[in-house]
Scaffold this motif. Structure first.
Motif, PDB file in Angstrom:
ATOM      1  N   THR A   1     -18.255 -23.231  34.866  1.00  0.00           N
ATOM      2  CA  THR A   1     -18.383 -24.344  35.812  1.00  0.00           C
ATOM      3  C   THR A   1     -17.422 -23.793  36.596  1.00  0.00           C
TER       4      THR A   1
ATOM      5  N   ASN B   1     -15.927 -21.425  37.775  1.00  0.00           N
ATOM      6  CA  ASN B   1     -16.094 -20.970  38.839  1.00  0.00           C
ATOM      7  C   ASN B   1     -16.393 -21.093  39.412  1.00  0.00           C
ATOM      8  N   MET B   2     -17.765 -21.853  38.991  1.00  0.00           N
ATOM      9  CA  MET B   2     -18.675 -22.224  40.309  1.00  0.00           C
ATOM     10  C   MET B   2     -18.149 -23.253  41.434  1.00  0.00           C
ATOM     11  N   VAL B   3     -17.842 -24.480  40.917  1.00  0.00           N
ATOM     12  CA  VAL B   3     -16.945 -25.046  42.028  1.00  0.00           C
ATOM     13  C   VAL B   3     -15.685 -24.905  43.141  1.00  0.00           C
TER      14      VAL B   3
ATOM     15  N   PHE C   1     -15.229 -21.782  44.976  1.00  0.00           N
ATOM     16  CA  PHE C   1     -15.063 -20.763  45.519  1.00  0.00           C
ATOM     17  C   PHE C   1     -14.242 -21.512  47.060  1.00  0.00           C
TER      18      PHE C   1
ATOM     19  N   ALA D   1     -11.783 -23.670  46.789  1.00  0.00           N
ATOM     20  CA  ALA D   1     -10.719 -24.094  46.190  1.00  0.00           C
ATOM     21  C   ALA D   1      -9.537 -24.191  46.062  1.00  0.00           C
TER      22      ALA D   1
ATOM     23  N   ARG E   1     -22.936 -26.426  41.520  1.00  0.00           N
ATOM     24  CA  ARG E   1     -23.301 -24.911  42.247  1.00  0.00           C
ATOM     25  C   ARG E   1     -23.863 -25.673  44.206  1.00  0.00           C
TER      26      ARG E   1
ATOM     27  N   PHE F   1     -21.604 -28.025  45.660  1.00  0.00           N
ATOM     28  CA  PHE F   1     -20.353 -27.578  46.007  1.00  0.00           C
ATOM     29  C   PHE F   1     -20.458 -27.201  47.168  1.00  0.00           C
TER      30      PHE F   1
END
Lengths: 398, 398, 398
Positions: free
Chosen positions: B110, B112-114, B116, B118, C75, C78
């Protein structure tokens, strides 16, 4: 809209006196004078013109727009979000369910706590008679004090996104639609507008729209008729304002209990359901007392009462009785459309459908009206700001 | 604040060594050295100065600030949103209820997934002892790895918006309030501060504020007293840190079971309820086991236990015993105010009201503290960035 | 990525004919021709290149991106938020629970009402066969009309963020991952890809990923095999498209009921659970009828049916049978990992873990794919826009 026309509008704006709007809120329309109302329409039209000309009216590099909705909303929520975005503000929802509000903190505290970087707070609080507008005023007083004592670096502007008394962003958008539909305020003299109750299978709809309409539309020389079945009275204080406005603008305000009378020869019709004021007062009391049984009983009574007036529907036949059979049909949306969103409702499907595009256009003014309200309250010299935006030619899209 | 003063502050900033803050998180304050803490205060003051001077400290053209709240919040949520907005980041809420988190995915995934796009992730996770801070560290490790292996183009900064151990954004804002109230860190030597428990009719309030306060305020030469009834101990590990800080800064840290003792001659008082550490540990275990009956029983016991200490209230009488009867009263808000938000609470209404404006000012530092934490972690040379912002004179409002 | 390389990519872009993407939506990939698909990949790579080079690809000064999720998402939510933010759009959630949608208003009305300042609407509606894609097309038609009649100043682009038929943003990201993994589309000729069903202890997973994969991956000269247990068929209409694509691109599309067959010699494997199409159709009917008992019964049957195929797991042993034992393992995430997120699942933990970083990389393409879809639909000459962005060198971070 070409730039010459926009420039001309900005010049016209400078001829109005709206200096007192700076650093103030936008609550009921009747607390704004004629120049202030005119300036709001003008700035809305200018902002639309700028955007259509591809010019970004972003006046804020950063800053928050607080969005506080105590009732469901699609149109107004998105209109507020659009207005903030247009001006460069970021919307932050004040979701009372996710906050510590229930913890017992005061309105004064919350208002200050969320506002350190807020330029505006848009509030919808329309559910309970005697509550919504009072809440907005409490927030406003807290912000005023917070700014005065130096807690807040700026004075956020409260925008009433619908309360128990008025729905200024809706009615101002409605009015700007009328003005542009007829080609100017000077074309409205003697036009007849019918704000009428209409049947709906739901109950408890706010009174803010009919009240807002009679409180605003009486200021432009139009003859305004409020029509509703007996027992569906609106706030008498607002009726007094409407009557006074009518006197001042040289037109009439009258009330009738016949939808037919109101439609007869009308240039504009606005048929829409609402709840009786007295019942809404009773409902507020029941909620305050937490009397669930009383609330259910009242709901049942009101629904039953409504069914006595199913004939209050905007039909093709009624539309034929309007001026040249072609009155402008208006609605704040969503409407209860017979055979579409309900079995029996406010309006016949064919009437609604014929006016769909104008109604969507009507709704499209709201983001600009809200943006104008914010701009006029946040800038000391809005005309100068707008002229600089025009001259800079800052492109909205690269 | 005039530009000369801001320029001077930026120059002072360059004399501090905070190079290790770049690309790192801000979790417990005691993992930051004195220069790093000082730099955070300095940058917060500079950012405030810039904004007050009408200069937009927008350093990001785009980028997300992820907001992850596992507990209700008003102040901190809006402070994080304000900080992100000030710097040009857009807040995206990570609402675990609307995500696929429950689907069994790992924290690593999670995180990492949110992320990119941030630049920062602000997390509140304060409900369970042994969980919140651990979760933040797990997120942090995942981001570190994601950046290292090239999945993330940038290394988002984790900001602890309150965990089970510390509440750094709150306590840093509190401390900056103290510094500016007294006119500088050098004025604090020998000042006495009392962090004391106070009665509340609710239960289970986090320990992060008292822990954060004793862990931070002991670094500035102030004598710090922690006062609470027997059985309301905080984490002993944090007490050890407080004691060590006090030794290093040449002041004292002591604990007492008397509110009167703590208030006697104090320059600053911070009376606030919290739950006993041991009980909170037990509660975490019960939640882990899903023992609903056990939780209810514990809640009942704790509420009953609290009522034994209703005398732990910050009264006018107690305030009179402080230094010159004029100690600075502080609170992280919202407070349980006797006769206002509850029948019997942490503080008498007249005391609270007298300090309302200073407390709102105290709260107003939080957005700037958070913005400083983000800026120091995201820019290799923050002083250079700030000086360029100042020189550019980029207006926040057109 | 250096600027020379970005410049070259933009020049390559001008050799593709994607003019019809302007002012259109991005729904199923098979309604885009080869040049349009290639342009989307190219623009995604260019946008990533720009961002990595520190250049802000902000083309919008203001404007909204409407986010409408009818199913949970981390995913994709976001990714859409990131894409909007990258381009300068602000996401406004369309939360149907907080709106007046239930009030009976039409899709046409809502679509117009939220879009006065919207540049794009991203929709996830994947729960019911026959519904999601149809809903998107209804929204699209409403926007088209709203723009045509002048209600909307711009034509917002609908982006399909997963429907019942396709999952274009996922599959395009997957495909771009494959292209860049192998170093270009020209390297894919003759590669074998296995899209296979895998066991999961949950039920009712959408068919959009397997359908999207066979509908897209057959266009690049790769031999595509769809493998699933008997009874787990996907939409036959999509299989027809896959077969046709394969013929046109000179490769094969085949279906098998053996996971082993599909894995044998495969270069790429994509093992993932989904629900049988027929069962999902039945489920949609039951929901339409509101038959709760029927739904529960069907759920029970489907879970029981699944358990017959626990052997459909991506094991190390199976991976050994792929090309050189080193097939690229792919997943849209989150995966059901045996012993991690469930007892028995789609993939062995060691396989998953070995491919974790590539999979995160796979996911990292989605924000850029979505941004490319928006850009290509909103700008008449995207190559010119991108070249100007490159030349301006507008820094993302000051």
């Amino acid at each position: 809209m070409d730039r010459t026309r926009i420039r001309e509008m900005i010049k016209n704006l400078t001829q109005l006196d709206y200096s007192k709007m700076y650093m103030h809120d936008f609550l009921e329309t009747w607390h704004k004078n004629d120049d202030e109302i005119a300036a709001t329409f003008k700035v809305a039209d200018i902002l639309r013109g700028l955007r259509e000309a591809g010019i970004a009216p972003r006046i804020f590099d950063s800053g928050l727009g607080i969005s506080l909705f105590r009732d469901n909303s699609t149109r107004t929520r998105f209109s507020f979000a659009s207005a903030c975005n247009l001006l460069g503000l970021t919307v932050q929802d004040m979701d009372e369910g996710k906050s510590q509000i229930a913890h017992g903190e005061t309105v004064r505290e919350t208002a200050n706590m969320v506002s350190f970087m807020a330029e505006t707070i848009g509030i919808r609080d329309d559910m309970f008679i005697g509550k919504g507008n009072a809440y907005m005023r409490e927030v406003s007083a807290a912000l005023e004090e917070g700014y005065r004592v130096g807690v807040l670096e700026q004075r956020p502007t409260v925008v009433d996104l619908q309360c128990d008394i008025d729905h200024p962003t809706q009615c101002m958008a409605d009015m700007l639609h009328i003005i542009n539909y007829y080609g100017g305020v000077d074309k409205l003299k003697g036009k007849k507008i019918a704000m009428t109750w209409a049947y709906s299978p739901s109950y408890g709809k706010p009174l803010s729209v009919p009240q807002g309409v009679i409180g605003l539309m009486t200021r432009f020389g139009m003859d305004v008729t409020l029509a509703h079945p007996k027992g569906y009275d609106v706030m008498s204080a607002v009726e007094s304002i409407a009557a006074e406005n009518a006197r001042a603008s040289g037109c009439t305000y009258k009330r009738t209990h016949s939808m037919e009378d109101a439609f007869e020869g009308a240039d504009i019709v606005y048929p829409k359901s609402w709840a009786p004021y007295a019942a809404m007062e009773k409902r507020s009391d029941l909620y305050t007392k937490g009397d669930q049984d009383g609330i259910k009983k009242l709901e049942k009574e009101l629904l039953a009462q409504n069914t006595n007036f199913k004939k209050w529907e905007c039909t093709e036949k009624l539309m034929k009785s309007t001026s040249k059979g072609q009155a402008l049909y208006m609605h704040c949306l969503p409407a209860d459309i017979t055979g579409v969103s309900c079995k029996e409702g406010e309006v016949e499907a064919s009437v609604f459908d014929r006016y769909r595009v104008p109604m969507y256009r009507e709704a499209s003014y709201k983001p600009y009206i809200i943006a104008a309200m914010i701009l006029l309250a946040r800038k000391a010299d809005p005309a100068d700001t707008l002229m600089r935006l025009l001259d800079s030619g800052a492109q909205r899209i690269k």
